[in-house]
Design a protein around this motif. Structure first.
Motif, PDB file in Angstrom:
ATOM      1  N   ILE A   1       0.830  -1.206   0.000  1.00 20.39           N
ATOM      2  CA  ILE A   1       0.000   0.000   0.000  1.00 20.39           C
ATOM      3  C   ILE A   1       0.868   1.262   0.000  1.00 20.39           C
ATOM      4  O   ILE A   1       0.595   2.186  -0.767  1.00 20.39           O
ATOM      5  N   PRO A   2       1.950   1.340   0.793  1.00 23.40           N
ATOM      6  CA  PRO A   2       2.792   2.545   0.723  1.00 23.40           C
ATOM      7  C   PRO A   2       3.389   2.766  -0.669  1.00 23.40           C
ATOM      8  O   PRO A   2       3.473   3.902  -1.139  1.00 23.40           O
ATOM      9  N   SER A   3       3.772   1.692  -1.342  1.00 21.73           N
ATOM     10  CA  SER A   3       4.313   1.833  -2.694  1.00 21.73           C
ATOM     11  C   SER A   3       3.240   2.283  -3.680  1.00 21.73           C
ATOM     12  O   SER A   3       3.532   3.000  -4.631  1.00 21.73           O
ATOM     13  N   ALA A   4       1.999   1.860  -3.455  1.00 23.96           N
ATOM     14  CA  ALA A   4       0.897   2.338  -4.294  1.00 23.96           C
ATOM     15  C   ALA A   4       0.760   3.846  -4.141  1.00 23.96           C
ATOM     16  O   ALA A   4       0.551   4.567  -5.125  1.00 23.96           O
ATOM     17  N   ASN A   5       0.900   4.353  -2.904  1.00 25.26           N
ATOM     18  CA  ASN A   5       0.844   5.803  -2.692  1.00 25.26           C
ATOM     19  C   ASN A   5       1.935   6.519  -3.487  1.00 25.26           C
ATOM     20  O   ASN A   5       1.691   7.572  -4.072  1.00 25.26           O
ATOM     21  N   VAL A   6       3.129   5.953  -3.500  1.00 26.61           N
ATOM     22  CA  VAL A   6       4.236   6.550  -4.262  1.00 26.61           C
ATOM     23  C   VAL A   6       3.860   6.586  -5.746  1.00 26.61           C
ATOM     24  O   VAL A   6       4.065   7.592  -6.431  1.00 26.61           O
TER      25      VAL A   6
END
Length: 195
Positions: A113-118
């Motif tokens: 999920i954090p990488s999706a935000n990026v």
């Protein structure tokens, strides 16, 4: 290259201090169908890096909303059960389907999920290149960046699920929802970055 290290490198490129976010460890090939085992850690890390991205564009921090989180999770699981990635008509929502162990530069190498935000933060809309003349046609999709940094949004919910074919589905739902009304875009999307 280790997917966690690559994610940290991407975050460093956008100016994020990776030491502040505990990225989930492990590889996509170990992912089992269903809800990621570390989803609570992913959600917390996503809230932190998502709020940092919002801060850079003059938006207040979001808080987690359990209803939005349940809706996002339910939709991620639905798409994973269908083993497909389909954008729905839901406004105020960001979606991504990340192929497991993909070698493509189109997707984050760390399926989290954090990488999706990026990834969504990098979806800088064309109207931000010259905000003085920004015009968004009525009904046009705002894009992931605008949905994420929408100033009027106060709440978020994240969901993630792994399909049996290895596709990682990630959903973020925001409220109040972004709108493509040009006046609202001018008011709620600050293209200029605050250091």
């Amino acid at each position: 290259m280790n997917s966690v290290l690559l994610s940290v490198a991407v975050l460093a490129l956008v100016g994020w201090n990776s030491a502040q976010i505990p990225f989930p460890r492990g590889t996509c090939s170990a992912a089992k169908p269903g809800i990621p085992a570390d989803i609570a850690v992913q959600r917390e890390a996503a809230l932190q890096n998502g709020n940092e991205f919002r801060r850079r564009h003059g938006a207040k921090p979001l808080t987690v909303d359990s209803t939005l989180e349940a809706e996002a999770q339910k939709y991620a699981e639905l798409l994973a059960s269908r083993r497909t990635f389909v954008r729905g008509p839901q406004p105020g929502q960001n979606l991504i389907g990340i192929p497991c162990d993909n070698g493509s530069k189109l997707y984050p190498s760390d399926p989290s999920i954090p990488s999706a935000n990026v990834h969504w933060y990098g979806d800088f809309p064309p109207y931000c290149h010259n905000p003085a003349t920004a015009y968004v046609p009525v009904g046009a999709p705002l894009g992931n960046f605008a949905t994420m940094v929408w100033k009027a949004s106060e709440k978020v919910g994240y969901g993630a699920a792994v399909a049996s074919n290895g596709l990682i589905i990630i959903v973020a739902r925001y409220f109040p929802e972004a709108t493509a009304d040009p006046a609202a875009v001018q008011k709620n999307v600050q293209c200029e970055r605050i250091p």
